[in-house]
Design a protein around this motif. Structure first.
Motif, PDB file in Angstrom:
ATOM      1  N   LEU A 198      -0.138  -0.633  18.340  1.00  0.00           N
ATOM      2  CA  LEU A 198      -0.403  -1.709  17.477  1.00  0.00           C
ATOM      3  C   LEU A 198      -1.926  -2.023  17.351  1.00  0.00           C
ATOM      4  N   THR A 199      -2.620  -1.551  18.249  1.00  0.00           N
ATOM      5  CA  THR A 199      -4.121  -1.870  18.194  1.00  0.00           C
ATOM      6  C   THR A 199      -4.596  -0.632  17.154  1.00  0.00           C
ATOM      7  N   TYR A 200      -4.049   0.830  17.469  1.00  0.00           N
ATOM      8  CA  TYR A 200      -4.347   1.737  16.557  1.00  0.00           C
ATOM      9  C   TYR A 200      -3.936   1.428  15.046  1.00  0.00           C
ATOM     10  N   TYR A 201      -2.638   1.098  14.759  1.00  0.00           N
ATOM     11  CA  TYR A 201      -2.357   0.698  13.499  1.00  0.00           C
ATOM     12  C   TYR A 201      -3.170  -0.349  12.828  1.00  0.00           C
ATOM     13  N   ALA A 202      -3.553  -1.384  13.674  1.00  0.00           N
ATOM     14  CA  ALA A 202      -4.009  -2.645  13.045  1.00  0.00           C
ATOM     15  C   ALA A 202      -5.641  -2.087  12.608  1.00  0.00           C
ATOM     16  N   ASN A 203      -6.127  -1.094  13.458  1.00  0.00           N
ATOM     17  CA  ASN A 203      -7.567  -0.728  13.104  1.00  0.00           C
ATOM     18  C   ASN A 203      -7.494   0.331  11.864  1.00  0.00           C
ATOM     19  N   ASN A 204      -6.583   1.048  11.755  1.00  0.00           N
ATOM     20  CA  ASN A 204      -6.743   2.230  10.830  1.00  0.00           C
ATOM     21  C   ASN A 204      -5.614   2.025   9.707  1.00  0.00           C
ATOM     22  N   ALA A 247       5.275  -0.485  13.008  1.00  0.00           N
ATOM     23  CA  ALA A 247       5.102   0.377  11.938  1.00  0.00           C
ATOM     24  C   ALA A 247       5.577  -0.340  10.606  1.00  0.00           C
ATOM     25  N   ALA A 248       6.823  -0.851  10.954  1.00  0.00           N
ATOM     26  CA  ALA A 248       7.537  -1.607   9.781  1.00  0.00           C
ATOM     27  C   ALA A 248       6.683  -2.776   9.307  1.00  0.00           C
ATOM     28  N   LEU A 249       6.210  -3.642  10.331  1.00  0.00           N
ATOM     29  CA  LEU A 249       5.706  -4.828  10.187  1.00  0.00           C
ATOM     30  C   LEU A 249       4.218  -4.605   9.381  1.00  0.00           C
ATOM     31  N   VAL A 250       3.355  -3.575   9.898  1.00  0.00           N
ATOM     32  CA  VAL A 250       2.175  -3.472   9.355  1.00  0.00           C
ATOM     33  C   VAL A 250       2.280  -2.971   7.884  1.00  0.00           C
ATOM     34  N   ASP A 296       5.128   7.107   5.385  1.00  0.00           N
ATOM     35  CA  ASP A 296       6.417   7.104   5.550  1.00  0.00           C
ATOM     36  C   ASP A 296       7.287   5.810   5.639  1.00  0.00           C
ATOM     37  N   MET A 297       6.900   5.054   6.436  1.00  0.00           N
ATOM     38  CA  MET A 297       7.404   3.737   6.847  1.00  0.00           C
ATOM     39  C   MET A 297       7.402   2.810   5.301  1.00  0.00           C
ATOM     40  N   ALA A 298       6.257   3.114   4.515  1.00  0.00           N
ATOM     41  CA  ALA A 298       6.273   2.387   3.106  1.00  0.00           C
ATOM     42  C   ALA A 298       6.920   3.319   2.117  1.00  0.00           C
ATOM     43  N   GLU A 299       7.001   2.718   0.998  1.00  0.00           N
ATOM     44  CA  GLU A 299       7.604   3.444  -0.169  1.00  0.00           C
ATOM     45  C   GLU A 299       6.385   3.938  -1.153  1.00  0.00           C
ATOM     46  N   LYS A 300       6.392   5.146  -1.336  1.00  0.00           N
ATOM     47  CA  LYS A 300       5.134   5.612  -2.209  1.00  0.00           C
ATOM     48  C   LYS A 300       5.639   5.324  -3.450  1.00  0.00           C
ATOM     49  N   ARG A 301       4.648   4.684  -4.065  1.00  0.00           N
ATOM     50  CA  ARG A 301       4.601   4.517  -5.762  1.00  0.00           C
ATOM     51  C   ARG A 301       3.531   5.287  -6.539  1.00  0.00           C
ATOM     52  N   VAL A 302       3.877   5.965  -7.257  1.00  0.00           N
ATOM     53  CA  VAL A 302       2.656   6.873  -8.006  1.00  0.00           C
ATOM     54  C   VAL A 302       2.545   6.047  -9.391  1.00  0.00           C
TER      55      VAL A 302
END
Ligand code: NAD
Length: 518
Positions: free
Chosen positions: A108-114, A163-166, A465-471
Motif C-alpha cells: 500500500l505504501t509503495y503504490y501510494a508513493n508511486n 491495486a484496484a482501489l488505487v 493492467d488493473m486500470a483500463e488503458k485508453r489511447v
C-alpha cells in the motif's frame, strides 16, 4: 470431498446459511459469518459501482493520500490483526506479522508513493505517422472482484484490493470459506477510517458465491487458488469476456548445485519447505541436489528440521504451526505412502500429530524420483522431497518436467552458473540463493507460467493492467480537410503510395537513410 459437501452431509442435505470458522491449532469454534445470498452479491456490486463513480474522478494522488488512512489504521491495529491471523490460520505470529501484515502495508505504501507516476499518461512516439501524436491514459475499470484462498487470507486478498482501489475502481472480495474472519476484520477497519462507504466490500460464501460474483457485472477478476478451480473460474470469465488474473498452484523446484553453500542451502530448504507449514504456493516442493552434496545436504536438512518447534502459535513462539485446511493432512499422507512404496526414505517426520488441533510433522523424504506423486503434484503441506541428480542439466530437465511454473530456486556460489540455470527454468520467477522472498518485493511482478496461471500482481505493469488503458490520438501538425489517405481513391494517389511503399520498405540506400531518420 470439499468443505461444503462435508457440511451439507452433516446437515442432512440442507445448504448452510452461515460459515463457522474453527481454530486449526485447537479445533475451537472462533466465529461465524453469514453467507451472502446470490441476489445480495449483485446488490453489493451495484452499490460498489455507484460509490466508485465519485472515487474514480479524484486525482490518483488524492486517492493515494486517502488510502494511506487505511494503511495507518491497519498498522495501528496490527496486534489485533496478527492475533486473528494466528488464531484463524494457526500460523506463527512472525509469519502473520511479516508475511501478511507487513507485506500488505508495504504494498500500500509503495503504490501510494508511486501510483501517480505509474498511472501518468505517456506518449507513444510514432515512427511512421510523424504528423500524429498518440498517448495513453489509465482509467478506472469499475468494480474489481477478488476471489482468494485460505493460506494467506490477508495479503492475497489485499494485494489485488489495494491495486484496484488505487486505480480508481471499487472492490468486492470473496475470501475463502476456510478463513472468512480476516477479511471481515479488514472491512471493519476500512469502515472505521471514514473512507467512502461501499468502495471496499466483502461477500462471504463457498464457490457458488465466487460464481455469483463473476456473474454480477464486475469489470475484472483477480483469482488466487487451485488449478482446477482456476480453470472453472477462467472459463466463467471467458464466457463473459471479463479480463482476469489467475494466480494458481506451484511446484517450486530447488536446484542445489555441486558448489552450493551447504549450510545456506539446507536452511533455505527447511525455511522454504516448512514456513506456513508448507502451505505456500511458492514453497520448496522438490529438491534436486547434485550428488556431490546430496548426502551432507540430506543430513543437515534432517538436523535443522528436527530442531523446529511445532505447536499452538497463540501461546508460544513456535516455528511451525497447524495445518489450516484438514484435507491437506490426507493429501500429505497419500504422497508419503506413494513415495515410500516407490523406494523413498523417510528421513524425519511423516505423521499427523494427535489432537486437539490439526498438525502434521515437518517431513523430509530422500531418495526420491520422478515416478513419485510427491515430485510431480502440488503438496501444499510440510513435506520436502529430495532427489539426487548428476548434473545441472539433469536438474533443469527435471525442473521443467512439470505442468506448473510459479517459482524456482537455484543455489550455487557461482553467480554466472546461477543465472545460466535460472534462465533455463520454466517459471514466473527464479531466485538465486534465496527462497520465497520475491513475493515481498512490491516492485517486482509476481505470477506463473504454464498451469500456474497468467497475469501478474505487484509492480508497475500489474497496476497499469488493473486500470483500463485508453489511447488518445491527435494531430501534431494540422492536416488539410482533404486527407490524402481518405476518399476518393484514384490512380494517381495509388501510384504515389506504391512509390512511397517501395521507398520505405523496398531496401536500398534511400530506405536505409529514411529508416535512420524515422
Ligand atoms: P481453491 O481453488 O479451492 O479456492 C480458492 C477460492 O476459490 C476460494 O475462495 C473458493 O471459495 C473459490 N471458489 C471455489 N470454487 C469456485 C467457483 N466455481 N467459482 C468461483 N470461486 C470458486 O483454493 P484453496 O484451496 O483455497 O487454495 C489453495 C490453492 O491456491 C493451492 O493450489 C495454491 O497453490 C494456490 N495458491 C496460489 C497462489 C499464487 O499466488 N499463485 C497463492 C496462494 C495459493
Amino acid at each position: 470431498m470439499g468443505l461444503l459437501a462435508d457440511i451439507v452431509k452433516q446437515t442432512n442435505g440442507t445448504p448452510p446459511t452461515t460459515i463457522r470458522s474453527f481454530a486449526p491449532a485447537t479445533g475451537e469454534l472462533i466465529g461465524e459469518v453469514r453467507i451472502t445470498p446470490r441476489e445480495e452479491v449483485a446488490a453489493v456490486v451495484a452499490r460498489a459501482r455507484r460509490a466508485q463513480q465519485a472515487w474514480a474522478v479524484l486525482p490518483v494522488k488524492e486517492r493515494c493520500e486517502r488510502l494511506l488512512r487505511f494503511r495507518d489504521a491497519i498498522a495501528e491495529r496490527q496486534a489485533e490483526v496478527v492475533d486473528l491471523l494466528t488464531l484463524e490460520c494457526g500460523k506463527p505470529k512472525h509469519e502473520a506479522l511479516i508475511h501478511e501484515v507487513v507485506t500488505t502495508l508495504d504494498l500500500l505504501t509503495y503504490y501510494a508513493n508511486n501510483a501517480p507516476r505509474i498511472l501518468a499518461s505517456h506518449e507513444y512516439p510514432l515512427h511512421l505517422m510523424k504528423h500524429r501524436r498518440a498517448y495513453a491514459t489509465y482509467v478506472p475499470r469499475g468494480v474489481v472482484g477478488v476471489i482468494s484462498p485460505w493460506n494467506f487470507p490477508l495479503v492475497l486478498s489485499m494485494t489485488d484490493a489495494i491495486a484496484a482501489l488505487v486505480t480508481g475502481s471499487a472492490v468486492v472480495v470473496k475470501p475463502s470459506e476456510v478463513t472468512p474472519l480476516i477479511l471481515q476484520k479488514m472491512k471493519e477497519i476500512y469502515d472505521a477510517t471514514g473512507l467512502p462507504e461501499d468502495l471496499f466490500n466483502v461477500v462471504q460464501g463457498f464457490g457458488a458465491t465466487g460464481q455469483a460474483l463473476i456473474e454480477s457485472g464486475i469489470q475484472k477478476l483477480c483469482f488466487t487458488g487451485g488449478v482446477e478451480t482456476g480453470k472453472r473460474v477462467a472459463a466463467a470469465c471467458g464466457a463473459r469476456l471479463i479480463p482476469c488474473v489467475m494466480e494458481l498452484g506451484g511446484k517450486a523446484p530447488l536446484v542445489a548445485c555441486a558448489d552450493a553453500d551447504l549450510e545456506k542451502t539446507a536452511r533455505a530448504v527447511v525455511f522454504g519447505g516448512f514456513a506456513n507449514a508448507g502451505q505456500v504456493c511458492i514453497s520448496v516442493e522438490r529438491v534436486y541436489a547434485n550428488r556431490a552434496i546430496y548426502e551432507p545436504l540430506v543430513r543437515r536438512v534432517k538436523e535443522l528440521t528436527e530442531e523446529l518447534r511445532q505447536g499452538d502459535p497463540s501461546h508460544d513462539f513456535v516455528d511451525v504451526g497447524a495445518i489450516i485446511f484438514p484435507k491437506q493432512i490426507e493429501i500429505a499422507e497419500k504422497h508419503i505412502a506413494d513415495a515410500m512404496k516407490k523406494g523413498a526414505e523417510l528421513v524425519t517426520g511423516g505423521n499427523r500429530k494427535p489432537g486437539p488441533g490439526q498438525y502434521f510433522e515437518p517431513t523430509v523424504l530422500a531418495n526420491c524420483n520422478e515416478t513419485m506423486t510427491v515430485m510431480n503434484e502440488e503438496i501444499f503441506g510440510p513435506i520436502v522431497p529430495i532427489q539426487a541428480v548428476a548434473s545441472d542439466e539433469e536438474a533443469i530437465v527435471l525442473s521443467n518436467r512439470s505442468h506448473l511454473g510459479l517459482n524456482a530456486y537455484v543455489f550455487t556460489k557461482d553467480r554466472g552458473r546461477g543465472r545460466r540455470i535460472a534462465e533455463k527454468i520454466e517459471a514466473g520467477s527464479v531466485l538465486i540463493n534465496d527462497v520465497v522472498s520475491n513475493y515481498a518485493c512490491a516492485e517486482v511482478p509476481f505470477g506463473g507460467v504454464k498451469d500456474s496461471g497468467f497475469g501478474r500482481v505487484h509492480g508497475e505493469d500489474a497496476l497499469r493492467d488493473m486500470a483500463e488503458k485508453r489511447v488518445v490520438m491527435e494531430d501534431r501538425v494540422p492536416m488539410p480537410a482533404r486527407n490524402p489517405l481518405w476518399f476518393p481513391y484514384g490512380k494517381d494517389s495509388y501510384r504515389f503510395f506504391q512509390k512511397t511503399a517501395r521507398l520505405l520498405f523496398g531496401g536500398g540506400k534511400i530506405v536505409k537513410k529514411i529508416g535512420e531518420f524515422l
